[in-house]
Enzyme design. Structure first.
Site, short mmCIF file in Angstrom:
data_model
loop_
_atom_site.label_atom_id
_atom_site.label_comp_id
_atom_site.label_asym_id
_atom_site.label_seq_id
_atom_site.Cartn_x
_atom_site.Cartn_y
_atom_site.Cartn_z
N TYR A 291 28.23 -16.07 4.87
CA TYR A 291 27.19 -16.96 5.40
C TYR A 291 25.92 -16.86 4.53
CZ TYR A 291 23.32 -18.40 8.47
OH TYR A 291 22.17 -18.97 8.98
N LYS B 201 24.20 -19.76 2.24
CA LYS B 201 22.83 -20.23 2.48
C LYS B 201 21.98 -20.06 1.21
CE LYS B 201 21.16 -21.51 5.81
NZ LYS B 201 21.03 -22.90 6.36
N ASP C 265 29.34 -35.91 9.14
CA ASP C 265 29.96 -34.61 8.89
C ASP C 265 29.45 -34.08 7.55
OD1 ASP C 265 31.51 -32.41 8.46
OD2 ASP C 265 33.43 -33.42 8.80
N LEU C 266 28.72 -32.99 7.60
CA LEU C 266 28.13 -32.47 6.37
C LEU C 266 29.16 -31.85 5.42
CD1 LEU C 266 25.41 -32.94 7.90
CD2 LEU C 266 24.55 -31.00 6.59
N1 LIG Z 1 20.90 -19.14 14.38
C1 LIG Z 1 20.26 -18.17 13.73
O1 LIG Z 1 20.19 -17.03 14.17
C2 LIG Z 1 19.60 -18.46 12.41
C3 LIG Z 1 18.95 -17.42 11.74
C4 LIG Z 1 18.30 -17.69 10.53
C5 LIG Z 1 18.34 -18.97 10.01
N2 LIG Z 1 19.00 -19.96 10.67
C6 LIG Z 1 19.03 -21.29 10.06
O2 LIG Z 1 18.26 -22.15 10.87
C7 LIG Z 1 18.80 -23.47 10.82
C8 LIG Z 1 19.03 -23.98 12.23
O3 LIG Z 1 19.95 -23.10 12.86
P1 LIG Z 1 20.34 -23.23 14.40
O4 LIG Z 1 20.19 -21.89 14.99
O5 LIG Z 1 19.65 -24.40 14.99
O6 LIG Z 1 21.90 -23.52 14.24
P2 LIG Z 1 22.93 -24.09 15.30
O7 LIG Z 1 22.37 -24.05 16.67
O8 LIG Z 1 24.23 -23.45 15.01
O9 LIG Z 1 22.99 -25.62 14.88
C9 LIG Z 1 23.61 -26.01 13.68
C10 LIG Z 1 23.90 -27.48 13.78
O10 LIG Z 1 24.67 -27.84 12.62
C11 LIG Z 1 25.73 -28.66 13.06
N3 LIG Z 1 26.86 -28.59 12.14
C12 LIG Z 1 27.67 -27.56 11.84
N4 LIG Z 1 28.63 -27.95 10.99
C13 LIG Z 1 28.41 -29.27 10.76
C14 LIG Z 1 29.07 -30.26 9.98
N5 LIG Z 1 30.17 -29.98 9.26
N6 LIG Z 1 28.57 -31.52 9.97
C15 LIG Z 1 27.47 -31.83 10.70
N7 LIG Z 1 26.81 -30.96 11.46
C16 LIG Z 1 27.28 -29.68 11.49
C17 LIG Z 1 26.10 -28.09 14.43
O11 LIG Z 1 26.87 -29.04 15.14
P3 LIG Z 1 27.59 -28.61 16.53
O12 LIG Z 1 26.48 -28.49 17.53
O13 LIG Z 1 28.48 -29.75 16.80
O14 LIG Z 1 28.29 -27.32 16.25
C18 LIG Z 1 24.72 -27.86 15.00
O15 LIG Z 1 24.21 -29.07 15.53
C19 LIG Z 1 20.07 -23.36 9.97
O16 LIG Z 1 19.78 -23.71 8.65
C20 LIG Z 1 20.42 -21.89 10.02
O17 LIG Z 1 21.15 -21.48 8.90
C21 LIG Z 1 19.60 -19.74 11.87
#
Ligand SMILES: NC(=O)c1ccc[n+]([C@@H]2O[C@H](COP(=O)([O-])OP(=O)(O)OC[C@H]3O[C@@H](n4cnc5c(N)ncnc54)[C@H](OP(=O)(O)O)[C@@H]3O)[C@@H](O)[C@H]2O)c1
Length: 279
Positions: A124, A128, A35-36
């Site tokens: 958010y 970040k 858990d982060l």
């Molecule tokens: N999504 C976008 O549109 C977007 C845009 C720009 C940048 N980013 C960045 O790109 C990166 C990857 O994003 P993504 O789209 O792959 O995000 P995502 O699909 O929401 O995945 C985030 C992951 O983090 C996990 N997580 C959340 N809270 C946590 C906690 N307390 N402890 C441990 N794990 C936790 C989630 O677990 P669960 O699966 O259990 O929820 C999920 O596996 C991130 O740094 C994000 O900020 C994303």
């Protein structure tokens, strides 16, 4: 090489499990394994594994919910990267971290470059940005990749939502005045080991090529899926959300290209790949 990967059930993390595997032994964690939001076990996990590489694909990504869960968003997006960076520094490991176009306010008329001053307009984005700054301040070897509008064949994302809604509703109304580059989890996960192999370090913008609006993206998604549901263009004002979003999410990726030779494909090509992965 020992690799510690967080966020293994997320969009990018899921794909990284596969693309990082040729680099070494990947120990991956989902939120139940690590858990982060809890700093001490996070530090302990790094100390126990002694990885050569830490890849942090976990993040609190619920942009609207973050407005009312500020502490949790900061714990996951700012404190956890700081802890990972401090531990990486201590053992000489490299840290890869992902960040977002939402560090900017979207008021610039042209695509943002890495040197542009960030000014987040939602919690958010603030969290970040704090994560980026903590990593930079730690002195660890790091690669921070700012990307945008992430989607893929699995997870919670715009593409899967649009495909579902198009089957449920006679028409869709989608915002047309926010512009960016939809970037696939597949492309991000493929590029990450390429960049590591090239020794890339520092802060880079890395999105799909080209640009569109959410409305343009929705229309392209439906066209690719052979669905004829009409998509009506609306303004941001017509779709109120708890978090404000930048109008201009465009990131200039030319530094990445000139330093490493890596450039992601156009958003249209990435969409075609994800669409065929769904079929
Ligand atoms: N999504 C976008 O549109 C977007 C845009 C720009 C940048 N980013 C960045 O790109 C990166 C990857 O994003 P993504 O789209 O792959 O995000 P995502 O699909 O929401 O995945 C985030 C992951 O983090 C996990 N997580 C959340 N809270 C946590 C906690 N307390 N402890 C441990 N794990 C936790 C989630 O677990 P669960 O699966 O259990 O929820 C999920 O596996 C991130 O740094 C994000 O900020 C994303």
């Amino acid at each position: 090489m020992r690799i510690l990967l967080t966020g293994a059930t997320g969009q990018v993390g899921w794909e990284l499990r596969r693309t990082l595997a040729p680099m070494g032994e990947v120990k991956f964690y989902d939120r139940y394994g690590l858990d982060l939001a809890e700093a001490p076990p996070l530090a302990a996990a790094v100390r126990a594994l002694q990885p050569d590489l830490v890849v942090n694909a976990a993040a609190y990504t619920a942009v609207d919910k973050a407005e009312s869960e500020r502490d949790l968003a900061f714990a996951v997006n700012a404190t956890a990267p700081r802890v990972l960076a401090e531990e990486a520094k201590r053992i000489g490991a490299m840290l890869v971290h992902y960040s977002t176009d939402y560090v900017f306010d979207g008021e610039k008329a042209s695509p943002y470059v890495e040197g542009d001053p960030p000014r987040p307009i939602n919690v958010y984005g603030e969290s970040k940005l704090a994560g980026e700054q903590a990593i930079q301040a730690s002195g660890c070897r790091h690669l921070i990749l700012r990307t945008s509008w992430v989607y893929g064949p699995r997870g919670k994302n715009f593409l899967l939502t649009i495909l579902r809604l198009a089957k449920e509703r006679p028409e869709l109304r989608v915002v047309d005045d926010q512009v960016g580059a939809p970037t696939s989890s597949l492309a991000i996960a493929r590029a990450t080991p390429q960049l590591l192999a090239k020794g890339a370090q520092g802060l880079y913008h890395m999105t799909a090529g080209g640009e569109t609006s959410w409305c343009g993206f929705a229309r392209a998604i439906l066209k690719g899926a052979g669905l004829a549901t009409p998509v009506i263009a609306i303004r941001t004002e017509d779709y109120p959300t708890p978090a404000r979003r930048p109008r201009n999410s465009r990131l200039d990726c030319s530094r990445l290209k000139s330093d490493t030779g890596v450039a992601l494909e156009s958003w249209e090509a990435q969409l075609a790949e994800v669409t065929s992965a769904l079929a």
